[in-house]
Design a protein around this motif. Structure first.
Motif, PDB file in Angstrom:
ATOM      1  N   ALA A   1       0.759  -1.132   0.099  1.00 52.20           N
ATOM      2  CA  ALA A   1       0.110  -0.042   0.102  1.00 52.20           C
ATOM      3  C   ALA A   1       0.885   1.224  -0.146  1.00 52.20           C
ATOM      4  CB  ALA A   1      -0.974  -0.025   1.229  1.00 52.20           C
ATOM      5  N   GLY A   2       2.037   0.960   0.527  1.00 50.38           N
ATOM      6  CA  GLY A   2       2.884   2.271   0.672  1.00 50.38           C
ATOM      7  C   GLY A   2       3.591   2.427  -0.755  1.00 50.38           C
ATOM      8  N   ALA A   3       3.841   1.604  -1.444  1.00 50.52           N
ATOM      9  CA  ALA A   3       4.295   1.724  -2.772  1.00 50.52           C
ATOM     10  C   ALA A   3       3.010   2.195  -3.761  1.00 50.52           C
ATOM     11  CB  ALA A   3       4.665   0.104  -3.263  1.00 50.52           C
ATOM     12  N   ALA A   4       2.052   2.016  -3.459  1.00 49.75           N
ATOM     13  CA  ALA A   4       1.086   2.456  -4.376  1.00 49.75           C
ATOM     14  C   ALA A   4       0.954   3.890  -3.684  1.00 49.75           C
ATOM     15  CB  ALA A   4      -0.472   1.967  -3.867  1.00 49.75           C
ATOM     16  N   GLY A   5       1.084   4.475  -2.795  1.00 47.28           N
ATOM     17  CA  GLY A   5       1.275   5.733  -2.251  1.00 47.28           C
ATOM     18  C   GLY A   5       1.958   6.514  -2.907  1.00 47.28           C
ATOM     19  N   ILE A   6       3.258   6.045  -3.190  1.00 41.63           N
ATOM     20  CA  ILE A   6       4.486   6.640  -3.877  1.00 41.63           C
ATOM     21  C   ILE A   6       3.999   6.770  -5.677  1.00 41.63           C
ATOM     22  CG2 ILE A   6       6.708   6.291  -5.035  1.00 41.63           C
ATOM     23  CD1 ILE A   6       7.515   5.099  -2.262  1.00 41.63           C
ATOM     24  N   ALA A   7       3.385   5.742  -6.044  1.00 42.06           N
ATOM     25  CA  ALA A   7       2.530   5.888  -7.329  1.00 42.06           C
ATOM     26  C   ALA A   7       1.785   7.065  -7.380  1.00 42.06           C
ATOM     27  CB  ALA A   7       2.316   4.561  -7.870  1.00 42.06           C
ATOM     28  N   GLY A   8       0.921   7.014  -6.404  1.00 41.45           N
ATOM     29  CA  GLY A   8      -0.016   8.088  -6.290  1.00 41.45           C
ATOM     30  C   GLY A   8       0.547   9.445  -6.499  1.00 41.45           C
ATOM     31  N   LYS A   9       1.568   9.742  -5.442  1.00 39.31           N
ATOM     32  CA  LYS A   9       2.225  11.109  -5.445  1.00 39.31           C
ATOM     33  C   LYS A   9       2.710  11.472  -6.796  1.00 39.31           C
ATOM     34  CE  LYS A   9       3.066  11.327  -0.672  1.00 39.31           C
ATOM     35  NZ  LYS A   9       2.162  12.118  -0.164  1.00 39.31           N
ATOM     36  N   LEU A  10       3.488  10.565  -7.377  1.00 38.75           N
ATOM     37  CA  LEU A  10       4.126  10.911  -8.810  1.00 38.75           C
ATOM     38  C   LEU A  10       3.300  11.079  -9.860  1.00 38.75           C
ATOM     39  CD1 LEU A  10       6.924   8.205  -8.752  1.00 38.75           C
ATOM     40  CD2 LEU A  10       7.197  10.607  -7.876  1.00 38.75           C
ATOM     41  N   VAL A  11       2.040  10.172  -9.914  1.00 37.26           N
ATOM     42  CA  VAL A  11       1.169  10.424 -10.975  1.00 37.26           C
ATOM     43  C   VAL A  11       0.253  11.890 -10.836  1.00 37.26           C
ATOM     44  CG1 VAL A  11      -1.176   9.583 -11.770  1.00 37.26           C
ATOM     45  CG2 VAL A  11       0.854   7.955 -11.485  1.00 37.26           C
ATOM     46  N   THR A  12      -0.190  12.029  -9.462  1.00 38.18           N
ATOM     47  CA  THR A  12      -0.810  13.189  -9.025  1.00 38.18           C
ATOM     48  C   THR A  12      -0.113  14.203  -9.315  1.00 38.18           C
ATOM     49  OG1 THR A  12      -2.227  11.804  -7.509  1.00 38.18           O
ATOM     50  CG2 THR A  12      -1.969  14.416  -7.268  1.00 38.18           C
ATOM     51  N   GLY A  13       1.375  14.512  -9.033  1.00 40.37           N
ATOM     52  CA  GLY A  13       2.107  15.475  -9.164  1.00 40.37           C
ATOM     53  C   GLY A  13       2.278  15.967 -10.734  1.00 40.37           C
ATOM     54  N   ALA A  14       2.427  14.740 -11.455  1.00 37.76           N
ATOM     55  CA  ALA A  14       2.494  14.997 -12.881  1.00 37.76           C
ATOM     56  C   ALA A  14       1.219  15.568 -13.375  1.00 37.76           C
ATOM     57  CB  ALA A  14       2.765  13.758 -13.555  1.00 37.76           C
ATOM     58  N   LEU A  15      -0.014  15.148 -13.268  1.00 40.52           N
ATOM     59  CA  LEU A  15      -1.223  15.611 -13.253  1.00 40.52           C
ATOM     60  C   LEU A  15      -1.539  17.074 -13.034  1.00 40.52           C
ATOM     61  CD1 LEU A  15      -3.485  12.616 -13.027  1.00 40.52           C
ATOM     62  CD2 LEU A  15      -2.538  13.587 -15.208  1.00 40.52           C
ATOM     63  N   ILE A  16      -1.339  17.376 -11.871  1.00 40.08           N
ATOM     64  CA  ILE A  16      -1.726  18.745 -11.309  1.00 40.08           C
ATOM     65  C   ILE A  16      -0.881  19.984 -12.135  1.00 40.08           C
ATOM     66  CG2 ILE A  16      -3.002  17.907  -9.324  1.00 40.08           C
ATOM     67  CD1 ILE A  16      -0.531  18.630  -7.780  1.00 40.08           C
ATOM     68  N   ASP A  17       0.384  19.493 -12.338  1.00 43.08           N
ATOM     69  CA  ASP A  17       1.201  20.549 -13.159  1.00 43.08           C
ATOM     70  C   ASP A  17       0.411  20.566 -14.731  1.00 43.08           C
ATOM     71  OD1 ASP A  17       3.028  21.130 -11.248  1.00 43.08           O
ATOM     72  OD2 ASP A  17       4.366  19.580 -11.859  1.00 43.08           O
ATOM     73  N   ARG A  18      -0.508  19.897 -14.951  1.00 46.51           N
ATOM     74  CA  ARG A  18      -1.185  19.950 -16.561  1.00 46.51           C
ATOM     75  C   ARG A  18      -2.655  20.226 -16.236  1.00 46.51           C
ATOM     76  NH1 ARG A  18       3.255  16.877 -16.422  1.00 46.51           N
ATOM     77  NH2 ARG A  18       4.730  16.602 -18.301  1.00 46.51           N
ATOM     78  N   VAL A  19      -3.479  19.514 -15.439  1.00 46.94           N
ATOM     79  CA  VAL A  19      -4.780  19.755 -15.030  1.00 46.94           C
ATOM     80  C   VAL A  19      -4.977  20.437 -13.649  1.00 46.94           C
ATOM     81  CG1 VAL A  19      -6.830  18.208 -15.277  1.00 46.94           C
ATOM     82  CG2 VAL A  19      -5.009  17.555 -16.626  1.00 46.94           C
ATOM     83  N   HIS A  20      -6.140  20.945 -13.794  1.00 48.33           N
ATOM     84  CA  HIS A  20      -6.472  21.761 -12.343  1.00 48.33           C
ATOM     85  C   HIS A  20      -6.526  20.728 -11.235  1.00 48.33           C
ATOM     86  CE1 HIS A  20      -8.594  24.197  -9.391  1.00 48.33           C
ATOM     87  NE2 HIS A  20      -8.632  25.172 -10.479  1.00 48.33           N
TER      88      HIS A  20
END
Length: 423
Positions: free
Chosen positions: A274-293
């Motif tokens: 679950a912690g590994a999934a959390g890292i993926a969540g941060k990276l994906v979210t970080g990339a997305l919010i630099d492009r999408v609201h």
């Protein structure tokens, strides 16, 4: 868009070491949360304490964070992060080692948590997010994501590591190895690389009050304006609600899995997964919010845990569904503080970011203190975590809706401190 990507690449070239130091520093601040659940069984057997008693220390430290975070944020705005974080790491390491001296006195146990709660204020998320937000703009979302992935990194490493240390050396030695080992790495990286915008300005030899304050030229809201911002209040309430349940589940997820019939070793690895999934969540979210609201990314992500928690209930749960639930929960959990920090920077600006995010951190701390305690009470009273999981599904939906309702970002490139809404 191409120009913004070029700027982001330049920011990363100049400041990636800062992100590394802040990520490890935040992981050191964060690891006591997942570790607490691993220590519960050993401490309960050693001293006969209930789950509520074992959760009380975290609740008390949460209250300290609630009271102290705004003051710390204001201090960061004045001094910069380096002067606060370095002594904070040393004191926090010593506080963690102090838990190895627990002797069965509940008063002493509370005293140990009080000391830890005071010194860990110096290395909480406000410190690391302020440092990164001050030097990143175009790449701020991903930079904050990587920085705050420190907590997900802790969630990956701590459960199996702590379980192995306890099994091999005992719970007392586990506290010593975790405190000095993890703290030593965090201290070395921060000593070499932790220089935020104020520190860099100071090192250039600039004189006058701006060199001391470092924040006079940064755009953003005044404290009074921030209090009147409906967007910031929605961010604060959403963060409080979702973290109330998230931290409760995080602290108790190891016992939750044991209650579901998962063997101890497999439960530790599931928590790590679950912690590994959390890292993926941060990276994906970080990339997305630099492009999408961020309202779309955040609202959908926060609401997704409404799917995960019911999968852990009887008679729904099964081995496959438990894994799915842990992955969804971990992925979403990895984004919550990151979204709060990013949205605060976007809606408040950087003029008083430390103080404003310090208030947000107080809300997070309040949720972090109350949540685990409520989970312990739920288990002690009902003999089950079912009420916690049902409440979690409802809260997740409410939190997601609050984020989805946010308006457009202010444009802090204007001279108006209130900002102008971007089209």
């Amino acid at each position: 868009m191409v120009g913004r990507r070029v700027v982001a690449a330049e920011e990363w070239k100049r400041h990636w070491q800062l992100v590394l130091a802040c990520s490890v520093g935040f992981s050191f601040m964060s690891f006591m949360t997942p570790a607490a659940g691993i220590f519960m069984e050993s401490l309960s057997h050693a001293f006969g304490w209930s789950r509520t008693q074992l959760s009380a220390g975290i609740a008390i430290s949460g209250v300290l964070s609630l009271l102290g975070s705004p003051f710390l944020g204001a201090l960061i705005d004045r001094l910069g992060t380096r002067r606060i974080a370095l002594p904070g790491i040393v004191l926090t390491a010593l506080a963690i080692v102090g838990f190895s001296f627990a002797n069965g006195s509940f008063a002493q146990w509370i005293g140990l948590w009080l000391f830890w709660g005071l010194v860990v204020l110096l290395i909480q998320s406000t410190v690391w997010s302020t440092a990164v937000a001050s030097v990143f703009d175009a790449g701020r979302g991903l930079a904050l994501g990587l920085t705050l992935s420190g907590t997900a990194l802790a969630n990956v490493i701590v459960p199996p590591l702590t379980d192995w240390l306890i099994s091999s050396f005992g719970w007392r030695a586990a506290y010593v190895y975790l405190g000095l080992g993890w703290g030593g790495v965090a201290l070395i990286l921060s000593a070499f690389f932790l220089f935020d915008a104020r520190d860099q300005y100071r090192l250039k030899g600039a004189g006058g009050p701006q060199a001391r304050q470092g924040s006079a030229e940064l755009p953003g809201l005044t404290i009074a304006q921030a209090w009147r911002s409906t967007e910031l209040w929605r961010v604060a309430i959403s963060s409080f609600l979702i973290l109330l349940i998230t931290i409760a589940v995080l602290i108790h997820q190891f016992p939750i899995l044991l209650e579901a019939g998962v063997p101890r070793t497999k439960a530790a690895w599931l928590v790590s997964l679950a912690g590994a999934a959390g890292i993926a969540g941060k990276l994906v979210t970080g990339a997305l919010i630099d492009r999408v609201h961020a309202r779309w990314v955040g609202g959908i992500t926060l609401a997704s845990t409404a799917i995960a928690y019911p999968l852990l209930l009887e008679p729904i749960r099964s081995p496959v569904l438990i894994v799915i639930a842990m992955m969804i929960s971990g992925y979403a959990a990895g984004t919550k503080i990151q979204l709060c920090g990013y949205l605060t920077a976007r809606y408040a600006g950087l003029r008083n970011y430390g103080a404003i995010f310090g208030f947000m951190t107080s809300m997070i701390a309040l949720a972090s203190g109350i949540g685990p305690l409520l989970a312990g009470v739920s288990y002690d009273r009902y003999g089950s975590y079912a009420p916690l999981l049902i409440a979690g599904a409802v809260v997740s939906v409410i939190s997601g809706i609050l984020v989805l309702s946010l308006g457009q970002y202010p444009d802090w490139s204007t001279s108006n401190t209130e900002g102008e809404r971007k089209a």
